[in-house]
Design a protein around this motif. Structure first.
Motif, PDB file in Angstrom:
ATOM      1  N   ILE A  95      -0.431  61.661  22.246  1.00 55.74           N
ATOM      2  CA  ILE A  95      -1.139  61.786  20.971  1.00 55.74           C
ATOM      3  C   ILE A  95      -2.079  62.989  21.007  1.00 55.74           C
ATOM      4  N   TYR A  96      -2.771  63.178  22.119  1.00 56.97           N
ATOM      5  CA  TYR A  96      -3.645  64.350  22.265  1.00 56.97           C
ATOM      6  C   TYR A  96      -2.832  65.638  22.122  1.00 56.97           C
ATOM      7  N   ASP A  97      -1.708  65.710  22.829  1.00 54.82           N
ATOM      8  CA  ASP A  97      -0.897  66.925  22.795  1.00 54.82           C
ATOM      9  C   ASP A  97      -0.416  67.261  21.387  1.00 54.82           C
ATOM     10  N   VAL A  98      -0.046  66.242  20.627  1.00 53.33           N
ATOM     11  CA  VAL A  98       0.477  66.470  19.278  1.00 53.33           C
ATOM     12  C   VAL A  98      -0.641  66.720  18.266  1.00 53.33           C
ATOM     13  N   CYS A  99      -1.719  65.946  18.356  1.00 52.38           N
ATOM     14  CA  CYS A  99      -2.752  65.975  17.311  1.00 52.38           C
ATOM     15  C   CYS A  99      -3.961  66.845  17.637  1.00 52.38           C
ATOM     16  N   ALA A 100      -4.504  66.696  18.822  1.00 53.85           N
ATOM     17  CA  ALA A 100      -5.790  67.325  19.131  1.00 53.85           C
ATOM     18  C   ALA A 100      -5.659  68.692  19.793  1.00 53.85           C
ATOM     19  N   ALA A 101      -4.708  68.867  20.669  1.00 57.08           N
ATOM     20  CA  ALA A 101      -4.598  70.131  21.403  1.00 57.08           C
ATOM     21  C   ALA A 101      -4.520  71.350  20.477  1.00 57.08           C
ATOM     22  N   PRO A 102      -3.736  71.310  19.393  1.00 57.74           N
ATOM     23  CA  PRO A 102      -3.716  72.475  18.497  1.00 57.74           C
ATOM     24  C   PRO A 102      -5.079  72.742  17.845  1.00 57.74           C
ATOM     25  N   VAL A 103      -5.827  71.686  17.525  1.00 56.91           N
ATOM     26  CA  VAL A 103      -7.153  71.854  16.931  1.00 56.91           C
ATOM     27  C   VAL A 103      -8.106  72.454  17.962  1.00 56.91           C
ATOM     28  N   VAL A 104      -8.069  71.944  19.179  1.00 54.16           N
ATOM     29  CA  VAL A 104      -8.928  72.471  20.248  1.00 54.16           C
ATOM     30  C   VAL A 104      -8.609  73.941  20.495  1.00 54.16           C
ATOM     31  N   GLN A 105      -7.350  74.295  20.538  1.00 57.51           N
ATOM     32  CA  GLN A 105      -6.953  75.692  20.747  1.00 57.51           C
ATOM     33  C   GLN A 105      -7.484  76.578  19.629  1.00 57.51           C
ATOM     34  N   SER A 106      -7.393  76.116  18.384  1.00 60.90           N
ATOM     35  CA  SER A 106      -7.905  76.887  17.248  1.00 60.90           C
ATOM     36  C   SER A 106      -9.416  77.093  17.349  1.00 60.90           C
ATOM     37  N   VAL A 107     -10.127  76.054  17.772  1.00 58.56           N
ATOM     38  CA  VAL A 107     -11.585  76.174  17.939  1.00 58.56           C
ATOM     39  C   VAL A 107     -11.902  77.209  19.012  1.00 58.56           C
ATOM     40  N   LEU A 108     -11.153  77.199  20.107  1.00 63.39           N
ATOM     41  CA  LEU A 108     -11.371  78.177  21.176  1.00 63.39           C
ATOM     42  C   LEU A 108     -11.088  79.599  20.707  1.00 63.39           C
TER      43      LEU A 108
END
Length: 98
Positions: free
Chosen positions: A63-76
């Motif tokens: 779930i993290y890989d699908v949902c959160a990881a792209p958001v975290v990458q964008s924030v970075l």
């Protein structure tokens, strides 16, 4: 995106022999809500489509890989990002966000 996760039954629900009335068809992005009948079957059902759905067997990492990881990458990369968990009490928000 809007995603939907079916929470696994907790120990009390298992003890009470409850059944999951929400079926996730992950490959189709569809949730089926079933109305349990008194005879142990199901009376009716309704389906709803989402950008992604996860069954009660989905693990936190997936779930993290699908949902959160792209958001975290964008924030970075300097963009704003929000992950918002919504649902009634006991729906599994905390379980999903752990």
């Amino acid at each position: 995106e809007v995603v939907f996760r079916v929470r696994p039954l907790n120990s009390r629900e298992k003890q009470d022999d409850r059944k999951i009335a929400t079926i996730a068809y992950e490959e189709k992005g569809i949730i089926e809500l079933r109305n349990p009948s008194t005879d142990g079957g199901y009376d009716t059902s309704k389906t709803f489509a989402f950008d992604a759905v996860f069954s009660e067997n989905s693990n936190q990492r997936h779930i993290y890989d699908v949902c959160a990881a792209p958001v975290v990458q964008s924030v970075l990369e300097g963009y704003n990002g929000t992950i918002f968990a919504y649902g009634q009490t006991g729906a599994g928000k905390t379980h999903t966000m752990e």
